[in-house]
Design an enzyme around this catalytic site. Structure first.
Site, PDB file in Angstrom:
ATOM      1  N   ARG A 257       0.855  -1.194   0.000  1.00 57.60           N
ATOM      2  CA  ARG A 257       0.000   0.000   0.000  1.00 57.60           C
ATOM      3  C   ARG A 257       0.887   1.239   0.000  1.00 57.60           C
ATOM      4  O   ARG A 257       1.413   1.620   1.029  1.00 57.60           O
ATOM      5  CB  ARG A 257      -0.888  -0.010   1.258  1.00 57.60           C
ATOM      6  CG  ARG A 257      -2.011   1.038   1.213  1.00 57.60           C
ATOM      7  CD  ARG A 257      -2.588   1.281   2.603  1.00 57.60           C
ATOM      8  NE  ARG A 257      -1.742   2.196   3.341  1.00 57.60           N
ATOM      9  CZ  ARG A 257      -1.584   2.179   4.663  1.00 57.60           C
ATOM     10  NH1 ARG A 257      -2.199   1.291   5.406  1.00 57.60           N
ATOM     11  NH2 ARG A 257      -0.779   3.054   5.256  1.00 57.60           N
ATOM     12  N   HIS A 261      -3.189   5.125   4.591  1.00 59.56           N
ATOM     13  CA  HIS A 261      -4.399   4.292   4.688  1.00 59.56           C
ATOM     14  C   HIS A 261      -5.587   4.996   4.037  1.00 59.56           C
ATOM     15  O   HIS A 261      -6.313   4.432   3.231  1.00 59.56           O
ATOM     16  CB  HIS A 261      -4.718   3.981   6.154  1.00 59.56           C
ATOM     17  CG  HIS A 261      -6.115   3.506   6.373  1.00 59.56           C
ATOM     18  ND1 HIS A 261      -6.556   2.285   5.899  1.00 59.56           N
ATOM     19  CD2 HIS A 261      -7.180   4.088   6.977  1.00 59.56           C
ATOM     20  CE1 HIS A 261      -7.837   2.150   6.224  1.00 59.56           C
ATOM     21  NE2 HIS A 261      -8.235   3.219   6.859  1.00 59.56           N
ATOM     22  N   TYR A 270       4.704   5.713  10.782  1.00 59.39           N
ATOM     23  CA  TYR A 270       4.953   4.298  11.077  1.00 59.39           C
ATOM     24  C   TYR A 270       5.737   3.546  10.005  1.00 59.39           C
ATOM     25  O   TYR A 270       5.904   2.341  10.101  1.00 59.39           O
ATOM     26  CB  TYR A 270       3.632   3.577  11.388  1.00 59.39           C
ATOM     27  CG  TYR A 270       2.514   3.768  10.362  1.00 59.39           C
ATOM     28  CD1 TYR A 270       2.475   2.997   9.209  1.00 59.39           C
ATOM     29  CD2 TYR A 270       1.505   4.706  10.573  1.00 59.39           C
ATOM     30  CE1 TYR A 270       1.460   3.159   8.286  1.00 59.39           C
ATOM     31  CE2 TYR A 270       0.475   4.875   9.651  1.00 59.39           C
ATOM     32  CZ  TYR A 270       0.449   4.104   8.511  1.00 59.39           C
ATOM     33  OH  TYR A 270      -0.551   4.270   7.597  1.00 59.39           O
TER      34      TYR A 270
END
Lengths: 353, 321
Positions: A257, A261, A270
């Protein structure tokens, strides 16, 4: 007393085309140049749609937007293996799969602007509205497939979940029921390495997601999710098996990805930008373009034409989207039941007063 | 015409629909060869082996796959063995089954009937005795039916199966074999959303449903009051009109249900009475319900249930003014 090995297992990994667009001809699925071109056009359209959606969100022209950038091969390649009568069950990141099946671009923009009219699946597409709670959709795929088997209509059902979705009990139910009832279901796990911020290694201690299939007595395979030929080949074989009455398959599309998100997330918190760059170098569209150029299916002029056609389609969708009238408040009540209950009629009257 | 119990009437309705409509499929735990733990599906697997399916032991798996089947043209009737086990599948019921008509803007109906036995009073185990109907009343998009007699059970279940919307069909476990009545052999339907005036009266209105209705009838018979007794039959949607017309006439109301008191059906019924006929009231409405506690085990369950003694106390209270 006996102690012996009673079962051993293997899990296959499939890559047909490497990052330079070189293919192993012995593994190459049967696809005409026209079909390959169509796949490429669809991926380019999806990417253009996705980039535009992100930009529009930043400009305040739509609400929270979910990007699928980098997962086009995984979605277009798998959806491409379906026939019109087959069912597809998307989740919130399945925009490219939805577009491949003909879902109108404008409706996706509407959906992400808070307009429920963007959620109606057109009557000619066998597809559920995109699932929002993570993972719930997988057993729905099994159920759709069970129904087709009972009716004998020859359709299969395919649905998408993520690596996070495999942690839910629903994933177990989907594969367990599909195995027991030998239903013509294909569960695609797009392992994009992240469920918001939690890395794939923290979702499961399994080395692969594909191997989970074996516990249910069904085939599982891991494929290079950025290789559209591998994705198509694995999906097509699973679809063919399902249609022939040989039951379900779990396919793990190993991908990444690249976007946050959602447009409300900041992935820099992160993960490293180097990692994202590494995966950008494995871009699925670049890879197919290199293959097509090498093969002589595509040249620069044709490529430009495909890109500008995609831009045109997306711009037209945006233009129409921005002209859409406001929804009618009566819509809130209209679809709750096949026939409005007295209680809802009363509440609607209250609203109108 | 034969005299049937509720569980036999349920079986008769299922058999009728299996015979009539090839898209009807039953699924659940132990419902096949075993005929269900209460025998509600007894004999059906023998006649329809491909459409009466024993499933793996997962309530969430049953309901979630049933949802997919319903969308794809199967009239699916899953059984959850006890209503206390309805909460594993709840995410599917709430987010998909009840909502897909709205989410698809009418493209998909979800024509399924989730059958499940509910209620206390049969000395069953922990979590086998719940009355969870209020949980479903806020799950918009569902209908919910709770019969109190064999005749109603057959007619309501056939209607529920033929209804395009998802229906929770709560079967009163305590009444499964407690009473028999004449049930026509041929098919008939009872419309959903319509209450039944079991007994007409002028002094007060008693509203109840399911197993508790039987206690209410017994309690009323021990008083000299002329009570109008209303069996809701469908708890979603509530037949407000029948209740209001009755309360306008009697001016007094007692509502009886087994489920916990706070925010239960009785609370909603009293709210509707207040909205629509407050000035017809001669006394404050009363509710006789379970408590806001877990259902106690067998040794104490009769204290929890709205027994005749508690109902009579409330009848006297509303009649005192």
């Amino acid at each position: 007393m006996v102690k012996k090995v009673i079962k051993t297992f293997e899990i296959e990994y499939l890559q047909v085309m490497d990052t330079e667009g070189k293919v192993d001809e012995s593994l190459m699925p049967k696809l005409s140049d026209e079909q390959i071109t169509e796949m490429y056009e669809t991926m380019v359209l999806c990417r253009t749609f996705d980039d535009k959606g992100f930009n529009m969100q930043r400009q305040g022209r739509i609400g929270t937007f979910i990007q699928f950038k980098g997962q086009e091969a995984s979605q277009v390649g798998s959806a491409y293996a379906l026939e019109e009568k087959d069912w597809m069950v998307p989740m919130y990141r399945s925009g490219a799969a939805m577009i491949t099946r003909g879902f109108p671009l404008i409706m996706l923009y509407q959906y992400f602007s808070g307009d429920e009219r963007g959620m109606k699946v057109p009557d000619n597409i066998n597809m559920l509205p995109m699932a929002i709670p993570v993972g719930t959709q997988s057993p729905h795929v099994t159920g759709l497939a069970m129904a087709s088997k009972i009716k004998g209509d020859g359709a299969v059902a395919l649905g998408y979940t993520g690596d996070g979705g495999t942690s839910k009990g629903d994933f177990h139910d989907a594969l367990n029921f599909a195995g027991v009832f030998k239903s013509p279901a294909i569960i695609i796990c797009e392992n994009n390495q992240f469920a918001i911020s939690v890395h794939r290694k923290d979702q499961t201690h399994s080395e692969t997601i594909a191997q989970k299939a074996l516990a249910y007595g069904i085939p599982g395979i891991q494929v290079d999710g950025n290789d559209i030929f591998a994705v198509y080949k694995a999906t097509k074989e699973a679809v063919d098996r399902a249609r022939a009455g040989e039951g379900p398959t779990l396919i793990e599309n190993y991908t990444y990805r690249r976007p946050d998100h959602s447009t409300s997330d900041d992935a820099k918190k992160y993960r490293s930008e180097e990692e994202v760059k590494e995966w950008a170098a494995k871009d699925p569209i670049d890879r197919l373009r290199k293959y097509m150029m090498n093969k002589g299916i595509l040249d620069d002029a044709k490529n430009e034409e495909i890109i500008s056609k995609a831009k045109e389609k997306v711009e037209k969708a945006v233009e129409e989207y921005e002209k859409v009238s406001e929804p009618d408040p009566e819509d809130i009540f209209k679809y709750t039941y096949a026939e409005m209950t007295p209680n809802l009629k009363e509440q609607l009257e209250d609203l109108k007063d | 015409m034969a005299k049937l119990t509720i569980v036999q009437a349920v079986n008769a309705a299922l058999r009728n629909e299996l015979a009539k409509d090839k898209s009807v499929v039953l699924m659940g735990e132990d419902i096949g060869v075993n005929g269900g733990v209460f025998r509600a599906t007894d004999g059906l697997h023998a006649d329809y082996p491909d459409r009466v399916l024993d499933t793996p032991l997962s309530e969430a798996g049953i309901i979630s796959t049933a949802f997919g089947m319903a969308v794809n043209g199967i009239k699916v009737i899953p059984e959850i063995q006890f209503s206390g086990f309805m909460y594993g599948p709840m995410e599917h019921i709430y987010a998909h089954i009840a909502r897909t008509r709205t989410r698809s803007r009418g493209r998909f109906n979800v024509p399924m009937v989730i059958r499940t036995p509910y209620g206390a009073g049969i000395r069953a185990l922990d979590l086998h005795c719940e009355s969870g109907e209020a949980i479903f009343t806020q799950t918009t998009g569902l209908k919910m039916v709770i019969p109190s007699s064999p005749y109603d059970a057959k007619g309501l279940l056939i209607s529920a199966i033929r209804d395009p919307d998802p229906v929770i069909f709560y079967e009163p476990m305590r009444l499964y074999r407690a009473l028999k009545e004449e049930v026509p052999d041929e098919e008939y339907t009872i419309p959903l959303g319509e209450a039944n005036v079991v007994q007409e009266g002028s002094d007060l209105t008693v509203v109840s449903y399911g197993a508790a209705l039987r206690d209410a009838i017994k309690a009323v018979s021990q008083t000299g009051y002329s009570a109008e007794i209303i069996d809701l039959r469908t708890v979603i949607p509530i037949d407000t009109e029948t209740i209001i017309n009755s309360v306008k006439k009697t001016g007094r109301c007692v509502i009886v249900h087994e489920a916990p008191k706070s925010c239960g059906l009785a609370a909603e019924i009293i709210a509707r009475i207040n909205e629509k006929c407050f000035f017809n009231l001669k006394s404050p409405p009363e509710r006789v319900t379970g408590f806001d506690t877990a259902v106690p085990f067998a040794k104490l369950e009769n204290y929890y249930l709205p027994n005749e003694k508690r109902i009579i106390k409330s009848l006297n209270k509303v009649m005192a003014q």
